[in-house]
Design a protein around this motif. Structure first.
Motif, PDB file in Angstrom:
ATOM      1  N   THR A   1       0.817  -1.229   0.000  1.00  0.00           N
ATOM      2  CA  THR A   1       0.000   0.000   0.000  1.00  0.00           C
ATOM      3  C   THR A   1       0.848   1.276   0.000  1.00  0.00           C
ATOM      4  OG1 THR A   1      -1.610  -1.232   1.288  1.00  0.00           O
ATOM      5  CG2 THR A   1      -1.917   1.155   1.183  1.00  0.00           C
ATOM      6  N   PHE A   2       1.828   1.333   0.894  1.00  0.00           N
ATOM      7  CA  PHE A   2       2.639   2.544   1.006  1.00  0.00           C
ATOM      8  C   PHE A   2       3.444   2.784  -0.283  1.00  0.00           C
ATOM      9  CE2 PHE A   2       6.717   4.536   2.330  1.00  0.00           C
ATOM     10  CZ  PHE A   2       6.199   5.770   2.689  1.00  0.00           C
ATOM     11  N   ILE A   3       4.030   1.715  -0.815  1.00  0.00           N
ATOM     12  CA  ILE A   3       4.815   1.832  -2.048  1.00  0.00           C
ATOM     13  C   ILE A   3       3.893   2.270  -3.197  1.00  0.00           C
ATOM     14  CG2 ILE A   3       6.225   0.512  -3.721  1.00  0.00           C
ATOM     15  CD1 ILE A   3       7.624   1.090  -1.005  1.00  0.00           C
TER      16      ILE A   3
ATOM     17  N   PHE B   1      15.269   3.838  -3.001  1.00  0.00           N
ATOM     18  CA  PHE B   1      14.324   4.465  -2.074  1.00  0.00           C
ATOM     19  C   PHE B   1      13.647   3.433  -1.184  1.00  0.00           C
ATOM     20  CE2 PHE B   1      10.241   3.565  -4.200  1.00  0.00           C
ATOM     21  CZ  PHE B   1      10.645   3.282  -5.496  1.00  0.00           C
ATOM     22  N   ASN B   2      13.284   3.894  -0.001  1.00  0.00           N
ATOM     23  CA  ASN B   2      12.526   3.132   1.011  1.00  0.00           C
ATOM     24  C   ASN B   2      13.244   1.918   1.616  1.00  0.00           C
ATOM     25  OD1 ASN B   2      10.437   0.567   1.012  1.00  0.00           O
ATOM     26  ND2 ASN B   2       9.702   2.247   2.279  1.00  0.00           N
ATOM     27  N   ARG B   3      14.069   1.233   0.870  1.00  0.00           N
ATOM     28  CA  ARG B   3      14.806   0.078   1.414  1.00  0.00           C
ATOM     29  C   ARG B   3      16.278   0.412   1.232  1.00  0.00           C
ATOM     30  NH1 ARG B   3      10.677  -4.056   1.657  1.00  0.00           N
ATOM     31  NH2 ARG B   3      12.015  -5.813   1.186  1.00  0.00           N
TER      32      ARG B   3
ATOM     33  N   SER C   1       2.007  -1.022  15.989  1.00  0.00           N
ATOM     34  CA  SER C   1       2.301  -1.637  14.697  1.00  0.00           C
ATOM     35  C   SER C   1       3.372  -0.836  13.951  1.00  0.00           C
ATOM     36  CB  SER C   1       1.006  -1.699  13.867  1.00  0.00           C
ATOM     37  OG  SER C   1       1.304  -2.087  12.558  1.00  0.00           O
ATOM     38  N   ASN C   2       4.261  -1.552  13.276  1.00  0.00           N
ATOM     39  CA  ASN C   2       5.334  -0.891  12.515  1.00  0.00           C
ATOM     40  C   ASN C   2       4.812  -0.150  11.289  1.00  0.00           C
ATOM     41  OD1 ASN C   2       8.094  -3.312  12.852  1.00  0.00           O
ATOM     42  ND2 ASN C   2       7.360  -1.736  14.245  1.00  0.00           N
ATOM     43  N   ASN C   3       3.572  -0.433  10.839  1.00  0.00           N
ATOM     44  CA  ASN C   3       3.000   0.346   9.731  1.00  0.00           C
ATOM     45  C   ASN C   3       1.470   0.339   9.786  1.00  0.00           C
ATOM     46  OD1 ASN C   3       2.205  -2.138   8.659  1.00  0.00           O
ATOM     47  ND2 ASN C   3       2.892  -1.661   6.573  1.00  0.00           N
TER      48      ASN C   3
ATOM     49  N   ILE D   1       2.103   3.533  11.346  1.00  0.00           N
ATOM     50  CA  ILE D   1       3.083   4.473  10.756  1.00  0.00           C
ATOM     51  C   ILE D   1       2.845   4.445   9.253  1.00  0.00           C
ATOM     52  CG2 ILE D   1       5.554   4.754  10.158  1.00  0.00           C
ATOM     53  CD1 ILE D   1       6.280   3.786  12.970  1.00  0.00           C
ATOM     54  N   ASP D   2       2.943   5.557   8.585  1.00  0.00           N
ATOM     55  CA  ASP D   2       2.872   5.728   7.114  1.00  0.00           C
ATOM     56  C   ASP D   2       1.925   6.858   6.730  1.00  0.00           C
ATOM     57  OD1 ASP D   2       4.635   3.770   6.323  1.00  0.00           O
ATOM     58  OD2 ASP D   2       3.112   2.305   5.761  1.00  0.00           O
ATOM     59  N   GLY D   3       0.692   6.850   7.343  1.00  0.00           N
ATOM     60  CA  GLY D   3      -0.310   7.834   6.913  1.00  0.00           C
ATOM     61  C   GLY D   3      -0.761   7.545   5.492  1.00  0.00           C
TER      62      GLY D   3
HETATM   63  C1  GAL Z   1       8.055   0.857   5.142  1.00  0.00           C
HETATM   64  C2  GAL Z   1       6.566   1.164   5.206  1.00  0.00           C
HETATM   65  C3  GAL Z   1       5.802  -0.117   5.036  1.00  0.00           C
HETATM   66  C4  GAL Z   1       6.229  -0.821   3.760  1.00  0.00           C
HETATM   67  C5  GAL Z   1       7.729  -0.985   3.697  1.00  0.00           C
HETATM   68  C6  GAL Z   1       8.154  -1.563   2.388  1.00  0.00           C
HETATM   69  O1  GAL Z   1       8.792   2.038   5.271  1.00  0.00           O
HETATM   70  O2  GAL Z   1       6.257   1.733   6.455  1.00  0.00           O
HETATM   71  O3  GAL Z   1       4.417   0.129   5.018  1.00  0.00           O
HETATM   72  O4  GAL Z   1       5.764  -0.087   2.685  1.00  0.00           O
HETATM   73  O5  GAL Z   1       8.366   0.254   3.907  1.00  0.00           O
HETATM   74  O6  GAL Z   1       9.520  -1.524   2.202  1.00  0.00           O
END
Ligand code: GAL
Length: 350
Positions: free
Chosen positions: A50-52, A130-132, A249-251, A277-279
């Motif tokens: 979802t966030f991605i 990005f993100n990872r 929860s972590n997200n 977390i994320d919104g």
């Molecule tokens: C995190 C995010 C998660 C998920 C994850 C994927 O930062 O909070 O919801 O998207 O990245 O790498």
């Protein structure tokens, strides 16, 4: 006399070469800035996250916006690696062979970034991860590697602070049964993801530092996934009936999974508070409806804009530092803020 002539000739030749080189640089500069189309490859670790998905939509919007603003055509190739690093490695090769000017990569396994970096360096194609986040050692292998993300410790401290504030205003908000302890369960993302480990550590640490008396009932890994979290929560509600007061929860997606299980069990948001977390848009909707207690929103417009701006400037042979504030010349950290139920309602009525 003859020596003077030779000397003069050598000086003229030198000046000629310098002028020639300067003109070449000038033409090259014009040629580069006159690119009328660029091609950017985007790889997602999973297209169904979802966030991605919100970042993907943001990148598509930015591509259209920049195309309209500048007249430079932007071809975005977005591919889903479906959770397989091998698939992603082949996708990198394919995008390079298609002539992408830059790649934006949300890697599947962040510790395998070096394989991607090798391919990109060989082809001279810059990469915006990005993100990872790849490990620092990998990020330092080449000057054309960048990273855009949200600081994991900051997200966690903000999440913890929101809970500390609520507890200080009225301890019964979190300690529903009033026994002097907040009994919580923890939903964690992928074990290999830097965000899971750091968020878990700092959310709980912030609660402790803020003086919230805690009791951990249990916890589990749900890999950011709503249905996995829902299954775990369903099991916990049966194993620990009436005991859980808080779900950390972590997200957002996993928080929503916990809420799904609570709904199935007929348990309301009054007895168990859930924070994410994320919104994400679904997360914010749950906040407005009062089922999610709080979340930490990262500014997804700026997140996507930073990824796009860096890729855009690299594609046009410009220096990304002139458009994006970069830490250590290669990192952009996206701003974040706490969103509570009241704030979500205010935003909706704006
Ligand atoms: C995190 C995010 C998660 C998920 C994850 C994927 O930062 O909070 O919801 O998207 O990245 O790498």
């Amino acid at each position: 006399m003859k020596r003077n002539w030779i000397y003069l000739l050598a000086v003229c030749l030198g000046i000629g070469i310098l002028i020639g080189y300067w003109q070449y640089r000038e033409n090259e500069g014009q040629r580069q800035s006159k690119k009328n189309s660029i091609r950017i490859g985007v790889l997602l670790y999973r297209g169904d996250d979802t966030f991605i998905g919100t970042l993907r939509a943001g990148l598509e919007d930015k591509a259209k916006e920049y195309e309209q603003k500048t007249g430079i055509k932007v071809k975005l190739d977005i591919l889903d690696s479906k959770g397989s690093q091998n698939t992603q490695n082949s996708q990198v090769e394919r995008l390079i062979s298609l002539g992408c000017d830059a790649l934006c990569i949300n890697s599947v396994d962040r510790s395998s970034a070096s394989i991607i970096i090798d391919k990109a360096m060989d082809a001279g194609t810059p990469v915006v991860f990005f993100n990872r986040e790849p490990v620092e050692e990998d990020m330092n292998r080449w000057e054309k590697l960048y990273y855009v993300g949200a600081d994991a410790k900051e997200s966690a401290v903000l999440q913890g602070d929101a809970l500390v504030d609520a507890y200080r205003k009225d301890s019964r908000t979190l300690d529903a049964n009033g026994n002097g302890l907040v009994s919580y369960v923890l939903l964690e993302g992928e074990t290999s993801h830097q965000d899971s480990l750091i968020r878990t550590e700092w959310s709980i640490q912030t609660l402790k530092d803020g003086g919230v008396p805690l009791e951990k009932i249990t916890g589990g890994i749900a890999n950011w996934d709503r249905s996995q979290a829902s299954a775990l929560m369903e099991q916990w509600l049966k194993e620990y009936p009436g005991q859980i007061e808080l779900v950390v929860s972590n997200n957002d997606d996993m928080a929503l999974g916990a809420i799904d299980a609570m709904n199935r069990a007929g348990i309301g948001a009054n007895s168990i508070k859930v924070v994410g977390i994320d919104g994400t848009p679904v997360g914010i909707k749950a906040l407005e409806e009062g089922t999610l207690f709080a979340t930490v929103e990262s500014d997804k417009e700026r997140y996507a804009q930073a990824i796009f701006d860096i890729a855009w400037s690299l594609s046009l042979d410009q220096d990304p530092k002139s458009v994006v504030p970069l830490v250590n010349g290669k990192y952009y950290w996206c701003p974040q803020r706490v969103l509570t139920q009241e704030e979500a309602k205010l935003l909706k009525n704006k």
